[in-house]
Design a protein around this motif. Sequence first.
Motif, PDB file in Angstrom:
ATOM      1  N   GLY A 239      19.508  97.551 -17.126  1.00  0.00           N
ATOM      2  CA  GLY A 239      19.120  97.926 -15.701  1.00  0.00           C
ATOM      3  C   GLY A 239      18.996  99.386 -15.644  1.00  0.00           C
ATOM      4  O   GLY A 239      17.969  99.919 -15.004  1.00  0.00           O
ATOM      5  N   LEU A 240      19.964 100.142 -16.348  1.00  0.00           N
ATOM      6  CA  LEU A 240      19.814 101.548 -16.563  1.00  0.00           C
ATOM      7  C   LEU A 240      18.375 101.987 -17.095  1.00  0.00           C
ATOM      8  O   LEU A 240      17.710 103.138 -16.419  1.00  0.00           O
ATOM      9  N   ILE A 241      18.211 101.523 -18.014  1.00  0.00           N
ATOM     10  CA  ILE A 241      16.806 101.787 -18.675  1.00  0.00           C
ATOM     11  C   ILE A 241      15.668 101.435 -17.619  1.00  0.00           C
ATOM     12  O   ILE A 241      14.768 102.356 -17.530  1.00  0.00           O
ATOM     13  N   GLY A 242      15.575 100.412 -17.054  1.00  0.00           N
ATOM     14  CA  GLY A 242      14.665  99.822 -16.001  1.00  0.00           C
ATOM     15  C   GLY A 242      14.536 100.822 -15.046  1.00  0.00           C
ATOM     16  O   GLY A 242      13.394 101.208 -14.577  1.00  0.00           O
ATOM     17  N   LEU A 243      15.670 101.042 -14.394  1.00  0.00           N
ATOM     18  CA  LEU A 243      15.515 101.719 -13.107  1.00  0.00           C
ATOM     19  C   LEU A 243      15.121 103.280 -13.468  1.00  0.00           C
ATOM     20  O   LEU A 243      14.237 103.773 -12.733  1.00  0.00           O
ATOM     21  N   ALA A 244      15.515 103.853 -14.594  1.00  0.00           N
ATOM     22  CA  ALA A 244      15.339 105.171 -14.909  1.00  0.00           C
ATOM     23  C   ALA A 244      13.747 105.399 -15.192  1.00  0.00           C
ATOM     24  O   ALA A 244      12.961 106.153 -14.850  1.00  0.00           O
ATOM     25  N   ALA A 245      13.259 104.247 -15.874  1.00  0.00           N
ATOM     26  CA  ALA A 245      11.601 104.320 -16.190  1.00  0.00           C
ATOM     27  C   ALA A 245      10.937 104.117 -14.973  1.00  0.00           C
ATOM     28  O   ALA A 245       9.831 104.860 -14.698  1.00  0.00           O
ATOM     29  N   LEU A 246      11.317 103.275 -13.742  1.00  0.00           N
ATOM     30  CA  LEU A 246      10.770 103.145 -12.684  1.00  0.00           C
ATOM     31  C   LEU A 246      10.665 104.410 -11.850  1.00  0.00           C
ATOM     32  O   LEU A 246       9.760 104.729 -11.365  1.00  0.00           O
ATOM     33  N   GLY A 247      11.804 104.884 -11.821  1.00  0.00           N
ATOM     34  CA  GLY A 247      12.186 106.120 -10.900  1.00  0.00           C
ATOM     35  C   GLY A 247      11.464 107.213 -11.573  1.00  0.00           C
ATOM     36  O   GLY A 247      11.027 108.253 -10.934  1.00  0.00           O
ATOM     37  N   SER A 248      11.199 107.313 -12.885  1.00  0.00           N
ATOM     38  CA  SER A 248      10.661 108.583 -13.368  1.00  0.00           C
ATOM     39  C   SER A 248       8.965 108.276 -12.984  1.00  0.00           C
ATOM     40  O   SER A 248       8.239 109.524 -13.104  1.00  0.00           O
ATOM     41  N   MET A 249       8.467 107.269 -12.548  1.00  0.00           N
ATOM     42  CA  MET A 249       7.132 107.217 -12.322  1.00  0.00           C
ATOM     43  C   MET A 249       6.698 107.547 -10.942  1.00  0.00           C
ATOM     44  O   MET A 249       5.614 107.355 -10.557  1.00  0.00           O
ATOM     45  N   LEU A 250       7.898 107.540 -10.001  1.00  0.00           N
ATOM     46  CA  LEU A 250       7.417 108.388  -8.946  1.00  0.00           C
ATOM     47  C   LEU A 250       7.021 109.507  -8.744  1.00  0.00           C
ATOM     48  O   LEU A 250       7.424 110.369  -9.831  1.00  0.00           O
ATOM     49  N   ARG A 251       6.504 109.949  -7.813  1.00  0.00           N
ATOM     50  CA  ARG A 251       6.037 111.526  -7.935  1.00  0.00           C
ATOM     51  C   ARG A 251       7.233 112.268  -7.254  1.00  0.00           C
ATOM     52  O   ARG A 251       7.082 112.683  -6.253  1.00  0.00           O
ATOM     53  N   LEU A 252       8.122 112.598  -8.250  1.00  0.00           N
ATOM     54  CA  LEU A 252       9.148 113.436  -8.038  1.00  0.00           C
ATOM     55  C   LEU A 252       9.166 114.790  -8.639  1.00  0.00           C
ATOM     56  O   LEU A 252       7.892 115.010  -9.377  1.00  0.00           O
ATOM     57  N   ARG A 253       9.704 115.752  -8.474  1.00  0.00           N
ATOM     58  CA  ARG A 253       9.604 117.260  -8.825  1.00  0.00           C
ATOM     59  C   ARG A 253      10.075 116.948 -10.406  1.00  0.00           C
ATOM     60  O   ARG A 253      10.862 116.254 -10.720  1.00  0.00           O
ATOM     61  N   PRO A 254       9.789 117.834 -11.333  1.00  0.00           N
ATOM     62  CA  PRO A 254       9.877 117.851 -12.647  1.00  0.00           C
ATOM     63  C   PRO A 254      11.395 117.717 -12.902  1.00  0.00           C
ATOM     64  O   PRO A 254      11.890 116.986 -13.670  1.00  0.00           O
ATOM     65  N   PHE A 255      12.168 118.703 -12.062  1.00  0.00           N
ATOM     66  CA  PHE A 255      13.680 118.981 -12.544  1.00  0.00           C
ATOM     67  C   PHE A 255      14.230 117.302 -11.911  1.00  0.00           C
ATOM     68  O   PHE A 255      15.052 116.722 -12.725  1.00  0.00           O
ATOM     69  N   ALA A 256      13.817 116.861 -10.996  1.00  0.00           N
ATOM     70  CA  ALA A 256      14.479 115.537 -10.302  1.00  0.00           C
ATOM     71  C   ALA A 256      14.163 114.428 -11.354  1.00  0.00           C
ATOM     72  O   ALA A 256      14.903 113.378 -11.855  1.00  0.00           O
ATOM     73  N   GLU A 257      12.583 114.318 -11.898  1.00  0.00           N
ATOM     74  CA  GLU A 257      12.217 113.426 -12.743  1.00  0.00           C
ATOM     75  C   GLU A 257      13.182 113.684 -14.130  1.00  0.00           C
ATOM     76  O   GLU A 257      13.504 112.379 -14.859  1.00  0.00           O
ATOM     77  N   ALA A 258      13.336 114.779 -14.694  1.00  0.00           N
ATOM     78  CA  ALA A 258      14.158 114.920 -16.103  1.00  0.00           C
ATOM     79  C   ALA A 258      15.369 114.583 -15.787  1.00  0.00           C
ATOM     80  O   ALA A 258      16.241 113.949 -16.569  1.00  0.00           O
ATOM     81  N   LEU A 259      16.059 114.733 -14.581  1.00  0.00           N
ATOM     82  CA  LEU A 259      17.390 114.169 -14.234  1.00  0.00           C
ATOM     83  C   LEU A 259      17.469 112.649 -14.506  1.00  0.00           C
ATOM     84  O   LEU A 259      18.589 112.277 -14.817  1.00  0.00           O
ATOM     85  N   VAL A 260      16.442 112.026 -13.725  1.00  0.00           N
ATOM     86  CA  VAL A 260      16.695 110.576 -13.584  1.00  0.00           C
ATOM     87  C   VAL A 260      16.370 109.986 -15.280  1.00  0.00           C
ATOM     88  O   VAL A 260      17.323 109.118 -15.429  1.00  0.00           O
ATOM     89  N   LEU A 261      15.658 110.644 -16.015  1.00  0.00           N
ATOM     90  CA  LEU A 261      15.391 110.150 -17.305  1.00  0.00           C
ATOM     91  C   LEU A 261      16.691 110.513 -18.024  1.00  0.00           C
ATOM     92  O   LEU A 261      17.020 109.605 -18.891  1.00  0.00           O
TER      93      LEU A 261
END
Length: 385
Positions: A55-77
């Motif tokens: 679930g962590l992997i799946g949620l992080a993968a989906l969250g990283s594909m949202l149009r987030l700011r680079p720092f937020a995307e890196a934090l989710v990943l």
Amino acid sequence: MTARLKPSWQAMLALLLVVIGLVLGAMTQPEADAIANPAAGAAYPYLGTKSVILGLIGLAALGSMLRLRPFAEALVLFVGAHGAAWLLLAGIGGFEGTAKAPYYCALTAAWLLGWRCVAVLSSMRPAERWERLALNLVVPALFGAWLLILWEAVVRGAGIPFILLPPPSAIGARIVNSLPILGEDVRQTIFKAVLVGYVVGCAAGFVVAILADRFLFLRRGLIPIGNLVSALPIIGVAPIMVMWFGFDWQSKAAVVIIMTFFPMLVNTVAGLAASSHMERDLMRTYASSYWQTLFKLRLPAAGPFIFNALKINSTLALIGAIVAEFFGTPVVGMGFRISTEVGRMNIDMVWAEIAVAALAGSVFYGVVALLERAATFWHPSIRGG
């Protein structure tokens, strides 16, 4: 919908691996046995955590594909990849060698998210200097951490014998428990043989290079000999130095001097010829002497060549001293410890010495590189960096 998404191939492949892991079922053999025989009630790895990992992997993968700011995307990943990796490593403890295909699917998916995290951080261009410095430290640290995570997970999951390849956790424990021994080895090998040999060899090579530049017959005679001596095998030179200078650190310093002298000589001679004819002609029009031209023009122009030799020698010196200790040394030293602990099958101690040597060599190289940036800040290679 697509306007709100920013797909990456790492995240999409991680999602695919999560689905494959769910379809294949059990992550370890004990889990497969428990599924086949529910009445047995056997304990198995990832009891209650398998769904959390995937679930962590799946949620992080989906969250990283949202149009987030680079720092937020890196934090989710970062959270998804490293949280899943930590749970995977914690669960396989005590069940080494039982991993099945879904385990490696989850590990690969977490690694892909870690890869994407490093890629996002590398693409960031912060305005503040301290932020750039932090990124320059964080990116290689994450990259190195994932090498250790993959090493640990594969060794434990596949049950690779300890004598062939111990996991990083065992090597780290050995380092912590052997600090006094490692400290004495570092003092003997690095602070005596390496540093003394490095300073003497580099200084001698630099002085002889100046003389070879001043006197043509020395340059024509020494450079071919330098190329010949540089090709001498260290395993042939080291025993001779031990017979000449004894078993203590002096013989290892002699090996280091031989290994560092000629790289400095050749690079310095080449650097002294780097200044252009126009620049030298300009100095002559000012009625400059040889030594004035040398110190004001030619040595500064040779700076990158000299520091290149210093960086090369920083690694050659450590290698030379450790290998020389294989052929005779007091009962202390990094090379002595490696050779004796291999015979005792204490492979974790061997890897501990290798790790300490690698760390010391990296610090040595880094110090020389910092000195280069400070001394040759004017050079285009430094200004462009």
